[in-house]
Design a protein around this motif. Structure first.
Motif, PDB file in Angstrom:
ATOM      1  N   ALA A 101     -12.484  44.567  -2.183  1.00 27.31           N
ATOM      2  CA  ALA A 101     -12.617  43.130  -1.907  1.00 27.31           C
ATOM      3  C   ALA A 101     -13.422  42.904  -0.628  1.00 27.31           C
ATOM      4  O   ALA A 101     -14.330  42.053  -0.585  1.00 27.31           O
ATOM      5  N   PHE A 102     -13.115  43.675   0.394  1.00 26.67           N
ATOM      6  CA  PHE A 102     -13.846  43.565   1.664  1.00 26.67           C
ATOM      7  C   PHE A 102     -15.308  43.968   1.482  1.00 26.67           C
ATOM      8  O   PHE A 102     -16.225  43.322   2.009  1.00 26.67           O
ATOM      9  N   LYS A 103     -15.516  45.022   0.705  1.00 30.08           N
ATOM     10  CA  LYS A 103     -16.882  45.514   0.441  1.00 30.08           C
ATOM     11  C   LYS A 103     -17.713  44.452  -0.287  1.00 30.08           C
ATOM     12  O   LYS A 103     -18.866  44.191   0.068  1.00 30.08           O
ATOM     13  N   LYS A 104     -17.108  43.815  -1.298  1.00 32.11           N
ATOM     14  CA  LYS A 104     -17.813  42.778  -2.063  1.00 32.11           C
ATOM     15  C   LYS A 104     -18.133  41.576  -1.176  1.00 32.11           C
ATOM     16  O   LYS A 104     -19.212  40.975  -1.290  1.00 32.11           O
ATOM     17  N   THR A 105     -17.195  41.228  -0.293  1.00 34.77           N
ATOM     18  CA  THR A 105     -17.416  40.083   0.611  1.00 34.77           C
ATOM     19  C   THR A 105     -18.603  40.351   1.541  1.00 34.77           C
ATOM     20  O   THR A 105     -19.472  39.495   1.720  1.00 34.77           O
ATOM     21  N   ILE A 106     -18.625  41.552   2.121  1.00 36.63           N
ATOM     22  CA  ILE A 106     -19.728  41.927   3.012  1.00 36.63           C
ATOM     23  C   ILE A 106     -21.055  41.893   2.253  1.00 36.63           C
ATOM     24  O   ILE A 106     -22.065  41.365   2.753  1.00 36.63           O
ATOM     25  N   GLN A 107     -21.068  42.436   1.035  1.00 35.90           N
ATOM     26  CA  GLN A 107     -22.301  42.462   0.240  1.00 35.90           C
ATOM     27  C   GLN A 107     -22.801  41.055  -0.043  1.00 35.90           C
ATOM     28  O   GLN A 107     -23.995  40.769   0.078  1.00 35.90           O
ATOM     29  N   THR A 108     -21.889  40.157  -0.409  1.00 38.08           N
ATOM     30  CA  THR A 108     -22.284  38.774  -0.714  1.00 38.08           C
ATOM     31  C   THR A 108     -22.908  38.102   0.506  1.00 38.08           C
ATOM     32  O   THR A 108     -23.918  37.415   0.400  1.00 38.08           O
ATOM     33  N   ILE A 109     -22.296  38.332   1.670  1.00 36.61           N
ATOM     34  CA  ILE A 109     -22.789  37.692   2.897  1.00 36.61           C
ATOM     35  C   ILE A 109     -24.186  38.181   3.255  1.00 36.61           C
ATOM     36  O   ILE A 109     -25.077  37.391   3.593  1.00 36.61           O
ATOM     37  N   VAL A 110     -24.405  39.498   3.174  1.00 42.10           N
ATOM     38  CA  VAL A 110     -25.706  40.042   3.606  1.00 42.10           C
ATOM     39  C   VAL A 110     -26.791  39.866   2.546  1.00 42.10           C
ATOM     40  O   VAL A 110     -27.980  39.904   2.869  1.00 42.10           O
ATOM     41  N   TYR A 111     -26.409  39.680   1.271  1.00 47.60           N
ATOM     42  CA  TYR A 111     -27.424  39.454   0.235  1.00 47.60           C
ATOM     43  C   TYR A 111     -27.954  38.024   0.280  1.00 47.60           C
ATOM     44  O   TYR A 111     -29.074  37.750  -0.140  1.00 47.60           O
ATOM     45  N   LEU A 112     -27.139  37.094   0.770  1.00 48.36           N
ATOM     46  CA  LEU A 112     -27.476  35.662   0.695  1.00 48.36           C
ATOM     47  C   LEU A 112     -28.830  35.303   1.315  1.00 48.36           C
ATOM     48  O   LEU A 112     -29.615  34.577   0.687  1.00 48.36           O
TER      49      LEU A 112
END
Length: 296
Positions: A101-112
């Motif tokens: 969950a933490f990994k997916k959150t970080i990915q979403t933030i940096v991909y934006l």
């Protein structure tokens, strides 16, 4: 082997795309002729005076040409270097996170940021580095005089390189994350049994495992050496930083569209295209040399 009739369907599906490509990519190439003319819109391409290579000779005699090429190569090279190092480091760090969950959150933030236009992001960057922005507020708190970052020839190039890296490093890390999943987990288990710590496993298993992809991505970015990013520079530069921020694309826009020197702008664009074609061929050769893959 597929039957020719079945293959015909696929070719018909490709037809609209090929027509679109021909209309918007191949037909406009006829305008290259303007680089060898003293083009006057009222006379058109067919009746404008032919001047051979005079426009190309003129480009290398004007004082700004060296600075423009230097700015373009410096900014593009900085983006290329950080555009490889930062995504690789980020992918390695992200790969160590075990909480999904933490990994997916970080990915979403940096991909934006990748999906946002520089028209939007330019406002954010200008605010952050403005005279009364958060960076200068921190400097003031540290008893350091505020800096006019966006009007400084010292700071403009680093800001362009860093902000482009910030925008793209998340999306650029996807391919390295995919490469990391291809490494045999048995290698890590065997190394752990032999007493290798995380750093040694990273050094002797992970990095060698993704090295071919790093080399390929680095080589494939080589043709961009003359493309420093028109959208970003155009939305962020101003006359105060022409000395450090004017690149080939912005110069072509200013000369061709604003000053209406169409032949000169076409000649500059043609030089860039020829150099880019040579670099693509070089990159293809290097990719073939360093791996068993080919770009085309």
């Amino acid at each position: 082997m597929r039957k020719p009739k079945k293959q015909l369907y696929y070719h018909v599906m490709m037809l609209p795309g090929m027509i679109f490509l021909a209309i918007f990519s191949f037909v406009p190439m006829f305008g290259i002729i303007m680089a060898f003319q003293n083009y006057i819109p009222a006379k058109g391409i067919l009746n404008s005076k032919w001047v051979n290579f005079d426009n190309f000779k003129f480009i290398f005699t004007i004082p700004d040409s060296k600075q423009i090429f230097f700015n373009t190569i410096t900014i593009a090279l900085g983006k290329m270097i950080l555009g490889v190092i930062v995504p690789v480091c980020f992918a390695l760090l992200l790969n160590e996170i075990r909480r999904k969950a933490f990994k997916k959150t970080i990915q979403t933030i940096v991909y934006l940021p990748h999906f946002l236009s520089w028209v939007v992001l330019a406002s954010v960057v200008q605010y952050i580095f403005s005279y009364e922005g958060p960076i200068n507020s921190i400097l003031s708190a540290l008893q350091i005089s505020p800096i006019m970052f966006m009007g400084s020839n010292t700071w403009f190039r680093p800001i362009m390189i860093l902000t482009e890296t910030w925008k793209e490093f998340g999306y650029g890390s996807i391919i390295y994350l995919a490469a990391l999943t291809g490494i045999d987990p048995g290698l890590y288990e065997a190394a752990a049994i032999d007493g290798a710590n995380r750093f040694k496993r990273l050094l002797h298993i992970t990095l060698p495992g993704i090295l071919p992809i790093i080399l390929i991505m680095t080589t494939m970015s080589l043709p961009n050496i003359l493309s420093a990013g028109f959208d970003q520079i155009f939305n962020l530069y101003n006359p105060l930083v022409y000395e450090s921020g004017d690149i080939i694309d912005t110069y072509v826009y200013r000369v061709g569209m604003l000053q209406r020197q169409y032949s000169l702008a076409t000649a500059v664009g043609l030089i860039k295209s020829v150099a880019g074609a040579i670099l693509i061929a070089t990159a293809n050769k290097l990719v073939t040399t360093f791996s068993d893959r080919r770009m085309f």
